[in-house]
Design a protein around this motif. Structure first.
Motif, mmCIF file in Angstrom:
data_model
loop_
_atom_site.group_PDB
_atom_site.id
_atom_site.type_symbol
_atom_site.label_atom_id
_atom_site.label_comp_id
_atom_site.label_asym_id
_atom_site.label_seq_id
_atom_site.Cartn_x
_atom_site.Cartn_y
_atom_site.Cartn_z
ATOM 1 N N MET A 1 0.834 -1.202 0.000
ATOM 2 C CA MET A 1 0.000 0.000 0.000
ATOM 3 C C MET A 1 0.870 1.253 0.000
ATOM 4 S SD MET A 1 -2.871 1.247 2.683
ATOM 5 C CE MET A 1 -2.371 -0.017 3.773
ATOM 6 N N ARG A 3 1.686 5.218 0.641
ATOM 7 C CA ARG A 3 1.263 6.247 1.600
ATOM 8 C C ARG A 3 1.302 7.604 0.901
ATOM 9 N NH1 ARG A 3 0.848 6.916 7.142
ATOM 10 N NH2 ARG A 3 1.375 9.061 7.664
ATOM 11 N N LYS A 162 -5.039 1.988 -4.508
ATOM 12 C CA LYS A 162 -5.451 2.214 -3.115
ATOM 13 C C LYS A 162 -4.301 2.781 -2.307
ATOM 14 C CE LYS A 162 -9.410 0.096 -1.206
ATOM 15 N NZ LYS A 162 -10.010 -0.985 -0.408
ATOM 16 N N LEU A 164 -3.189 5.419 1.474
ATOM 17 C CA LEU A 164 -3.669 6.039 2.699
ATOM 18 C C LEU A 164 -3.667 7.545 2.519
ATOM 19 C CD1 LEU A 164 -4.528 5.428 5.673
ATOM 20 C CD2 LEU A 164 -2.186 6.060 6.284
ATOM 21 N N GLU A 209 -8.045 4.972 4.265
ATOM 22 C CA GLU A 209 -7.586 4.329 3.035
ATOM 23 C C GLU A 209 -8.608 4.626 1.943
ATOM 24 O OE1 GLU A 209 -7.697 0.100 2.532
ATOM 25 O OE2 GLU A 209 -5.641 0.100 1.796
#
Ligand code: MSP
Length: 593
Positions: A1, A3, A162, A164, A209
């Protein structure tokens, strides 16, 4: 993921600091159809307003956005009458946190609030003669399908991932803000609260998220688009402002919110835990209206002109073209940007209690009167201030006295007892003036008037093209003044129909004045449709003779027959626009106390 850092500042230059544009005009005689432009004749054109938030009732700023688009649409229809060639959409923006919160505050289900306020916008637009061909609500099923399809295209092209998101979010403006755009102010309970520097609206810290759009990939394509289309964003200072923003790095953009936090919206296809960001949802309305994703939309896109306020420039000039490029489509043809209305020098806001209700204004000043005021006084490049006395003064002087007075003076039974369109005498007013002596009665200023009115439709068309509708109206108003000067100079009331010396010249003076009025009536149709209709009907101009393609000014002067000569005038003899100052005296008094 991945950031994502707190969102960076998009630009250093505030659009409110944009400066004035200066236009210019040229003079020449013309005998051809006026204002018809070859380049637009076959093409399709699609005009849009922003879609309006339904958290509160419409105010004059909203009406102004819609009126600008309406005038552009109507002016284009005068050039290209075919209904099938031009389209004009408006509507309501009904999803998002702002509406979800407004409904909760009002103790209503979101759908209830949306139905109620959307109906208010529809009613206002109907009353204000906004001639939209389409009205869209983002809660419609066709729109949900279009947004979800558009999302799927972006996803399939690898532009969504995807990540954060952590940063500030302003629900009132429905936008993410970098730290540098947030300040702290005492709130209602005295505590220090974070607010947006630009709008002053409260912001809150968000960490979640989301799906992220690869906006950063589009900085250079957007720059290339703007460099190679210098008219893409009009007026020019706004084009310049967007290019300035693009000097800075362009961060990726969060395009969804957690459904547990934002349930009032369109779910991300295949992931119900996320709701699509309201701006992505709202912007796609422009495609939904033209049938997207069905192939029919391609005949309207990208021949699109968006009218928007300066507060939503970033969304339309950066996010929207980037989304479109990402989906393999072209950016819109034009983005026309306007500034805001303030009231007695202050920003309009519910909390200040100074919101001007457009329906009251339409009642007080008439639909034509209020349309004329907003479009004549609204200058896209900078904010304009509203107050009632200004409306009365403008309408009395320009519509009642100058234009109405001119029509009245020239059609009065006393001066034109036959009630017909008088004849033009080429001996009194020859096209080649030579020596201005008998039997020539026209003077040098009269030739200047003919020249000014002959070039007026082209000047007006250029001002429309540059989104300077107020300048188009200023040009018409200046020609009205010149025509009044012409009538005053030759004092037709002192000439005698019975005298063989006076009669041809008397007819000519009235004929020229009627021809000028016919041009003014034709050019005012996009702004004051019903007043222009009354004016043209009084002159005996039929419905099929009101387009710009048919507008031959003063054909007799250029040696052509004039279809109006000898025609009976229309029967309606009432005042074109009654003065307001007497009937509105109470208003002035109310303001002085
Ligand atoms: N829903 C968004 C637009 C989405 S378009 C895909 C939105 N809605 S709004 O209701 O807040 O504003 C709609 C329009 O009204 C904008 O063009 C905005 O600039 C305009 N105005 C809002 N207040 C205004 C004034 N005080 N004066 C002039 N126009 C103003 O933004």
């Amino acid at each position: 993921m991945l950031r994502i850092p707190v969102f960076r500042l998009l630009g250093r230059t505030g659009v409110s600091r944009v400066s004035l544009l200066k236009g210019s005009g040229s003079r020449h005689y013309s005998s051809g159809p006026l204002g018809a432009r070859d380049d637009v004749c076959d093409a399709r054109a699609y005009f849009t307003t922003p879609i309006f938030y339904v958290n509160a009732a419409p105010h004059i700023g909203h009406l102004y956005s819609a009126l600008l688009a309406d005038a552009l649409y109507r002016h284009r229809r005068l050039r290209v009458p075919s209904v099938a060639a031009t389209r004009f959409s408006t509507g309501t923006d009904e999803h998002g946190l702002k509406i979800q919160q407004a409904a909760a505050t009002a103790g209503l289900a979101p759908t209830e609030l949306c139905d109620r306020v959307s109906a208010q916008f529809q009613q206002l637009f109907q009353e204000a003669s906004i001639s939209c061909t389409d009205f869209i609500r983002t809660t419609e099923a066709r729109h949900r399908a279009a947004v979800q399809h558009f999302w799927g295209v972006l996803k399939a092209r690898g532009l969504l991932y995807k990540g954060l998101y952590e940063g500030w979010y302003c629900a009132s403006d429905e936008c993410f803000l970098p730290e540098t755009k947030v300040t702290w102010q005492p709130g209602p309970s005295g505590d220090s609260c974070p607010v947006s520097l630009e709008s002053g609206h409260p912001v809150s810290w968000t960490k979640e998220e989301n799906y992220i759009f690869r906006l950063s990939q589009f900085r250079e394509p957007l720059q290339r688009w703007l460099w190679s289309n210098p008219q893409a964003i009009t007026p020019e200072p706004f084009h310049h402002a967007v290019l300035q923003w693009l000097e800075d790095e362009l961060p990726d953009l969060s395009v969804s919110r957690r459904s547990s936090h934002l349930h009032w919206g369109i779910p991300v296809p295949g992931d119900d835990s996320q709701t699509i960001y309201v701006w992505l949802d709202a912007l796609v309305n422009y495609l939904t209206v033209i049938g997207y994703p069905n192939a029919e939309f391609k005949s309207w896109w990208p021949a699109t002109s968006h009218v928007i306020g300066k507060d939503i420039l970033k969304f339309h000039a950066i996010y929207w073209p980037a989304f479109l490029l990402g989906a393999g489509m072209s950016p819109p043809h034009r983005i026309y940007v306007h500034s805001h209305w303030t009231v007695c020098g202050q920003k309009m806001s519910k909390s200040l209690g100074n919101v001007v209700d457009p329906r009251t204004c339409l009642d007080r000043y008439t639909v034509d009167g209020f349309r004329y005021f907003l479009l004549r006084q609204g200058v896209p490049n900078w904010d304009c201030d509203y107050y009632d006395e200004k409306v009365v003064k403008l309408l009395d002087s320009e519509l009642a006295d100058a234009l109405g007075g001119l029509l009245n003076r020239c059609t009065a039974n006393r001066i034109n007892p036959s009630g017909t369109y008088p004849s033009f005498c080429t001996t009194c007013f020859p096209s080649e003036p030579g020596l201005l002596e008998a039997p020539v009665r026209a003077q040098a200023e009269d030739y200047a008037l003919v020249s000014a009115v002959a070039t007026l439709p082209k000047q007006v068309a250029d001002h429309y093209d540059n989104f300077q509708i107020y300048k188009a109206l200023e040009a018409v108003s200046s020609c009205v003044r010149q025509t009044n000067g012409f009538v005053q100079r030759h004092a037709p009331w002192k000439l005698n129909w019975e005298s063989p010396v006076d009669a041809p010249w008397l007819g000519t003076v009235l004929h020229v004045a009627f021809e000028c009025l016919r041009v003014f009536g034709t050019l005012l149709q996009p702004v004051t449709p019903s007043l222009a209709d009354r004016l043209l009907s009084r002159l005996g101009v039929s419905a099929t003779e009101r387009g710009l393609g048919e507008l031959y000014f003063l054909p007799r002067f250029y040696g052509h027959p004039c279809p109006f000569e000898g025609r009976r005038l229309g029967p309606e003899t009432g005042l074109l626009f009654p003065r307001l100052d007497q009937s509105r005296a109470w208003l002035m008094k109310a303001h002085r106390t």
